[in-house]
Design an enzyme around this catalytic site. Sequence first.
Site, PDB file in Angstrom:
ATOM      1  N   TRP A  10       0.790  -0.862   0.300  1.00  0.00           N
ATOM      2  CA  TRP A  10      -0.071   0.525   0.143  1.00  0.00           C
ATOM      3  C   TRP A  10       1.329   1.333   0.401  1.00  0.00           C
ATOM      4  O   TRP A  10       0.143   2.287   0.006  1.00  0.00           O
ATOM      5  CB  TRP A  10      -1.328   0.287   1.454  1.00  0.00           C
ATOM      6  CG  TRP A  10      -2.299  -0.967   0.817  1.00  0.00           C
ATOM      7  CD1 TRP A  10      -2.171  -2.272   0.018  1.00  0.00           C
ATOM      8  CD2 TRP A  10      -3.269  -1.391   2.153  1.00  0.00           C
ATOM      9  NE1 TRP A  10      -3.022  -2.800   0.523  1.00  0.00           N
ATOM     10  CE2 TRP A  10      -3.738  -2.516   2.116  1.00  0.00           C
ATOM     11  CE3 TRP A  10      -3.373  -0.479   2.738  1.00  0.00           C
ATOM     12  CZ2 TRP A  10      -5.218  -2.285   2.134  1.00  0.00           C
ATOM     13  CZ3 TRP A  10      -5.017  -0.780   3.754  1.00  0.00           C
ATOM     14  CH2 TRP A  10      -5.521  -1.778   3.311  1.00  0.00           C
ATOM     15  N   GLU A  96      12.122   2.078  -3.167  1.00  0.00           N
ATOM     16  CA  GLU A  96      12.210   3.381  -2.761  1.00  0.00           C
ATOM     17  C   GLU A  96      12.893   3.540  -1.574  1.00  0.00           C
ATOM     18  O   GLU A  96      12.993   4.308  -0.790  1.00  0.00           O
ATOM     19  CB  GLU A  96      10.549   3.713  -2.627  1.00  0.00           C
ATOM     20  CG  GLU A  96      10.038   3.463  -3.697  1.00  0.00           C
ATOM     21  CD  GLU A  96       8.682   3.168  -4.096  1.00  0.00           C
ATOM     22  OE1 GLU A  96       7.511   3.340  -3.224  1.00  0.00           O
ATOM     23  OE2 GLU A  96       7.441   2.857  -4.763  1.00  0.00           O
ATOM     24  N   SER A 212       3.965  -2.568 -12.044  1.00  0.00           N
ATOM     25  CA  SER A 212       2.675  -2.505 -12.739  1.00  0.00           C
ATOM     26  C   SER A 212       1.633  -3.941 -13.156  1.00  0.00           C
ATOM     27  O   SER A 212       1.181  -4.108 -13.867  1.00  0.00           O
ATOM     28  CB  SER A 212       2.978  -1.980 -13.803  1.00  0.00           C
ATOM     29  OG  SER A 212       3.523  -0.093 -14.000  1.00  0.00           O
ATOM     30  N   GLY A 233       1.800  -2.507  -5.916  1.00  0.00           N
ATOM     31  CA  GLY A 233       1.622  -0.996  -5.064  1.00  0.00           C
ATOM     32  C   GLY A 233       0.266  -0.524  -6.045  1.00  0.00           C
ATOM     33  O   GLY A 233      -1.165  -1.120  -5.440  1.00  0.00           O
ATOM     34  N   GLY A 234      -0.247   0.200  -7.001  1.00  0.00           N
ATOM     35  CA  GLY A 234      -1.528   0.879  -7.400  1.00  0.00           C
ATOM     36  C   GLY A 234      -2.337  -0.097  -7.126  1.00  0.00           C
ATOM     37  O   GLY A 234      -3.746  -0.026  -6.632  1.00  0.00           O
TER      38      GLY A 234
HETATM   39  P1  PGA Z   1       3.050  -0.406  -8.477  1.00  0.00           P
HETATM   40  O1  PGA Z   1       3.962  -0.834  -7.585  1.00  0.00           O
HETATM   41  O2  PGA Z   1       2.262  -2.026  -9.000  1.00  0.00           O
HETATM   42  O3  PGA Z   1       2.356   0.479  -8.762  1.00  0.00           O
HETATM   43  O4  PGA Z   1       4.080  -0.079 -10.243  1.00  0.00           O
HETATM   44  C1  PGA Z   1       4.988  -1.899  -6.715  1.00  0.00           C
HETATM   45  C2  PGA Z   1       5.752  -1.791  -5.750  1.00  0.00           C
HETATM   46  O5  PGA Z   1       6.388  -0.514  -5.957  1.00  0.00           O
HETATM   47  O6  PGA Z   1       5.916  -3.064  -5.349  1.00  0.00           O
END
Ligand code: PGA
Length: 248
Positions: A10, A96, A212, A233-234
């Site tokens: 998240w 990140e 993604s 993520g998203g």
């Molecule tokens: P994303 O992020 O699915 O938004 O590309 C993946 C992640 O950073 O774990």
Amino acid sequence: MRKPIIAGNWKMNKTISEAEQLIDEIKNEKLNESVEAVLCVPYLSLAKAKEMTRDTNINIGAQNMHWEESGAFTGEVSPTMLKEVQVDYVIIGHSERRQYFNETDETVNKKVLSAINHGLAPIICVGETLEQREENIHITLVAEQIKAAFSNVSNEDATKTVVAYEPIWAIGTGKTASSEQAEEMCALIRSTIKALYGKETAESIRIQYGGSVKPGNVSELMSMENIDGALVGGASLKSSDFVKLINY
Ligand code: PGA
């Protein structure tokens, strides 16, 4: 047989009340029980998330931790604190964290060792930038990240980990690695682990692809031999999408 594992990351999204609502929506859906579902929620929502999912097959993960149990590390959260709220997984070394919070292969290794010592299963993230791929150093780089992350990890403990291959150029960009590119790197990770620990351990560790991942591309990615799951993520922030991923 490796049980598929799909984890929602998240990131810094959802307040406690928003988290409650999203978890409620997810747990009210029928989820494929042969896929392990994990929600990696912000620290503040961990206790609530764990409480809400106690009678379900959903596991809960943190997104980071310090390697020490306690001490003068203002703003940090320790493995003992995570363990008290019965967190199952902890993401370690997300790109990140490496990019914005100066995490290195060395701190990643410390965190991996500490997580395992405290009974938390690490989801170890590795992956290259676009520049590194264009320079054609991605293979060496990811193999080195794996060797560093597993430094001093015993064979038995290595089996408790999950690895996530996340090419940085595919994270949050809408640009997914092709399933062949993802498979090539996940196979490389498995062979690197095999060189460290042997075939049995390498065959037992689950390797996720992240970057993604969406309902529209998950099935193809999951059909690859060395891809055992996804770190998302998203698409993990909307219950309908996340449920589609679990039921891919
Ligand atoms: P994303 O992020 O699915 O938004 O590309 C993946 C992640 O950073 O774990």
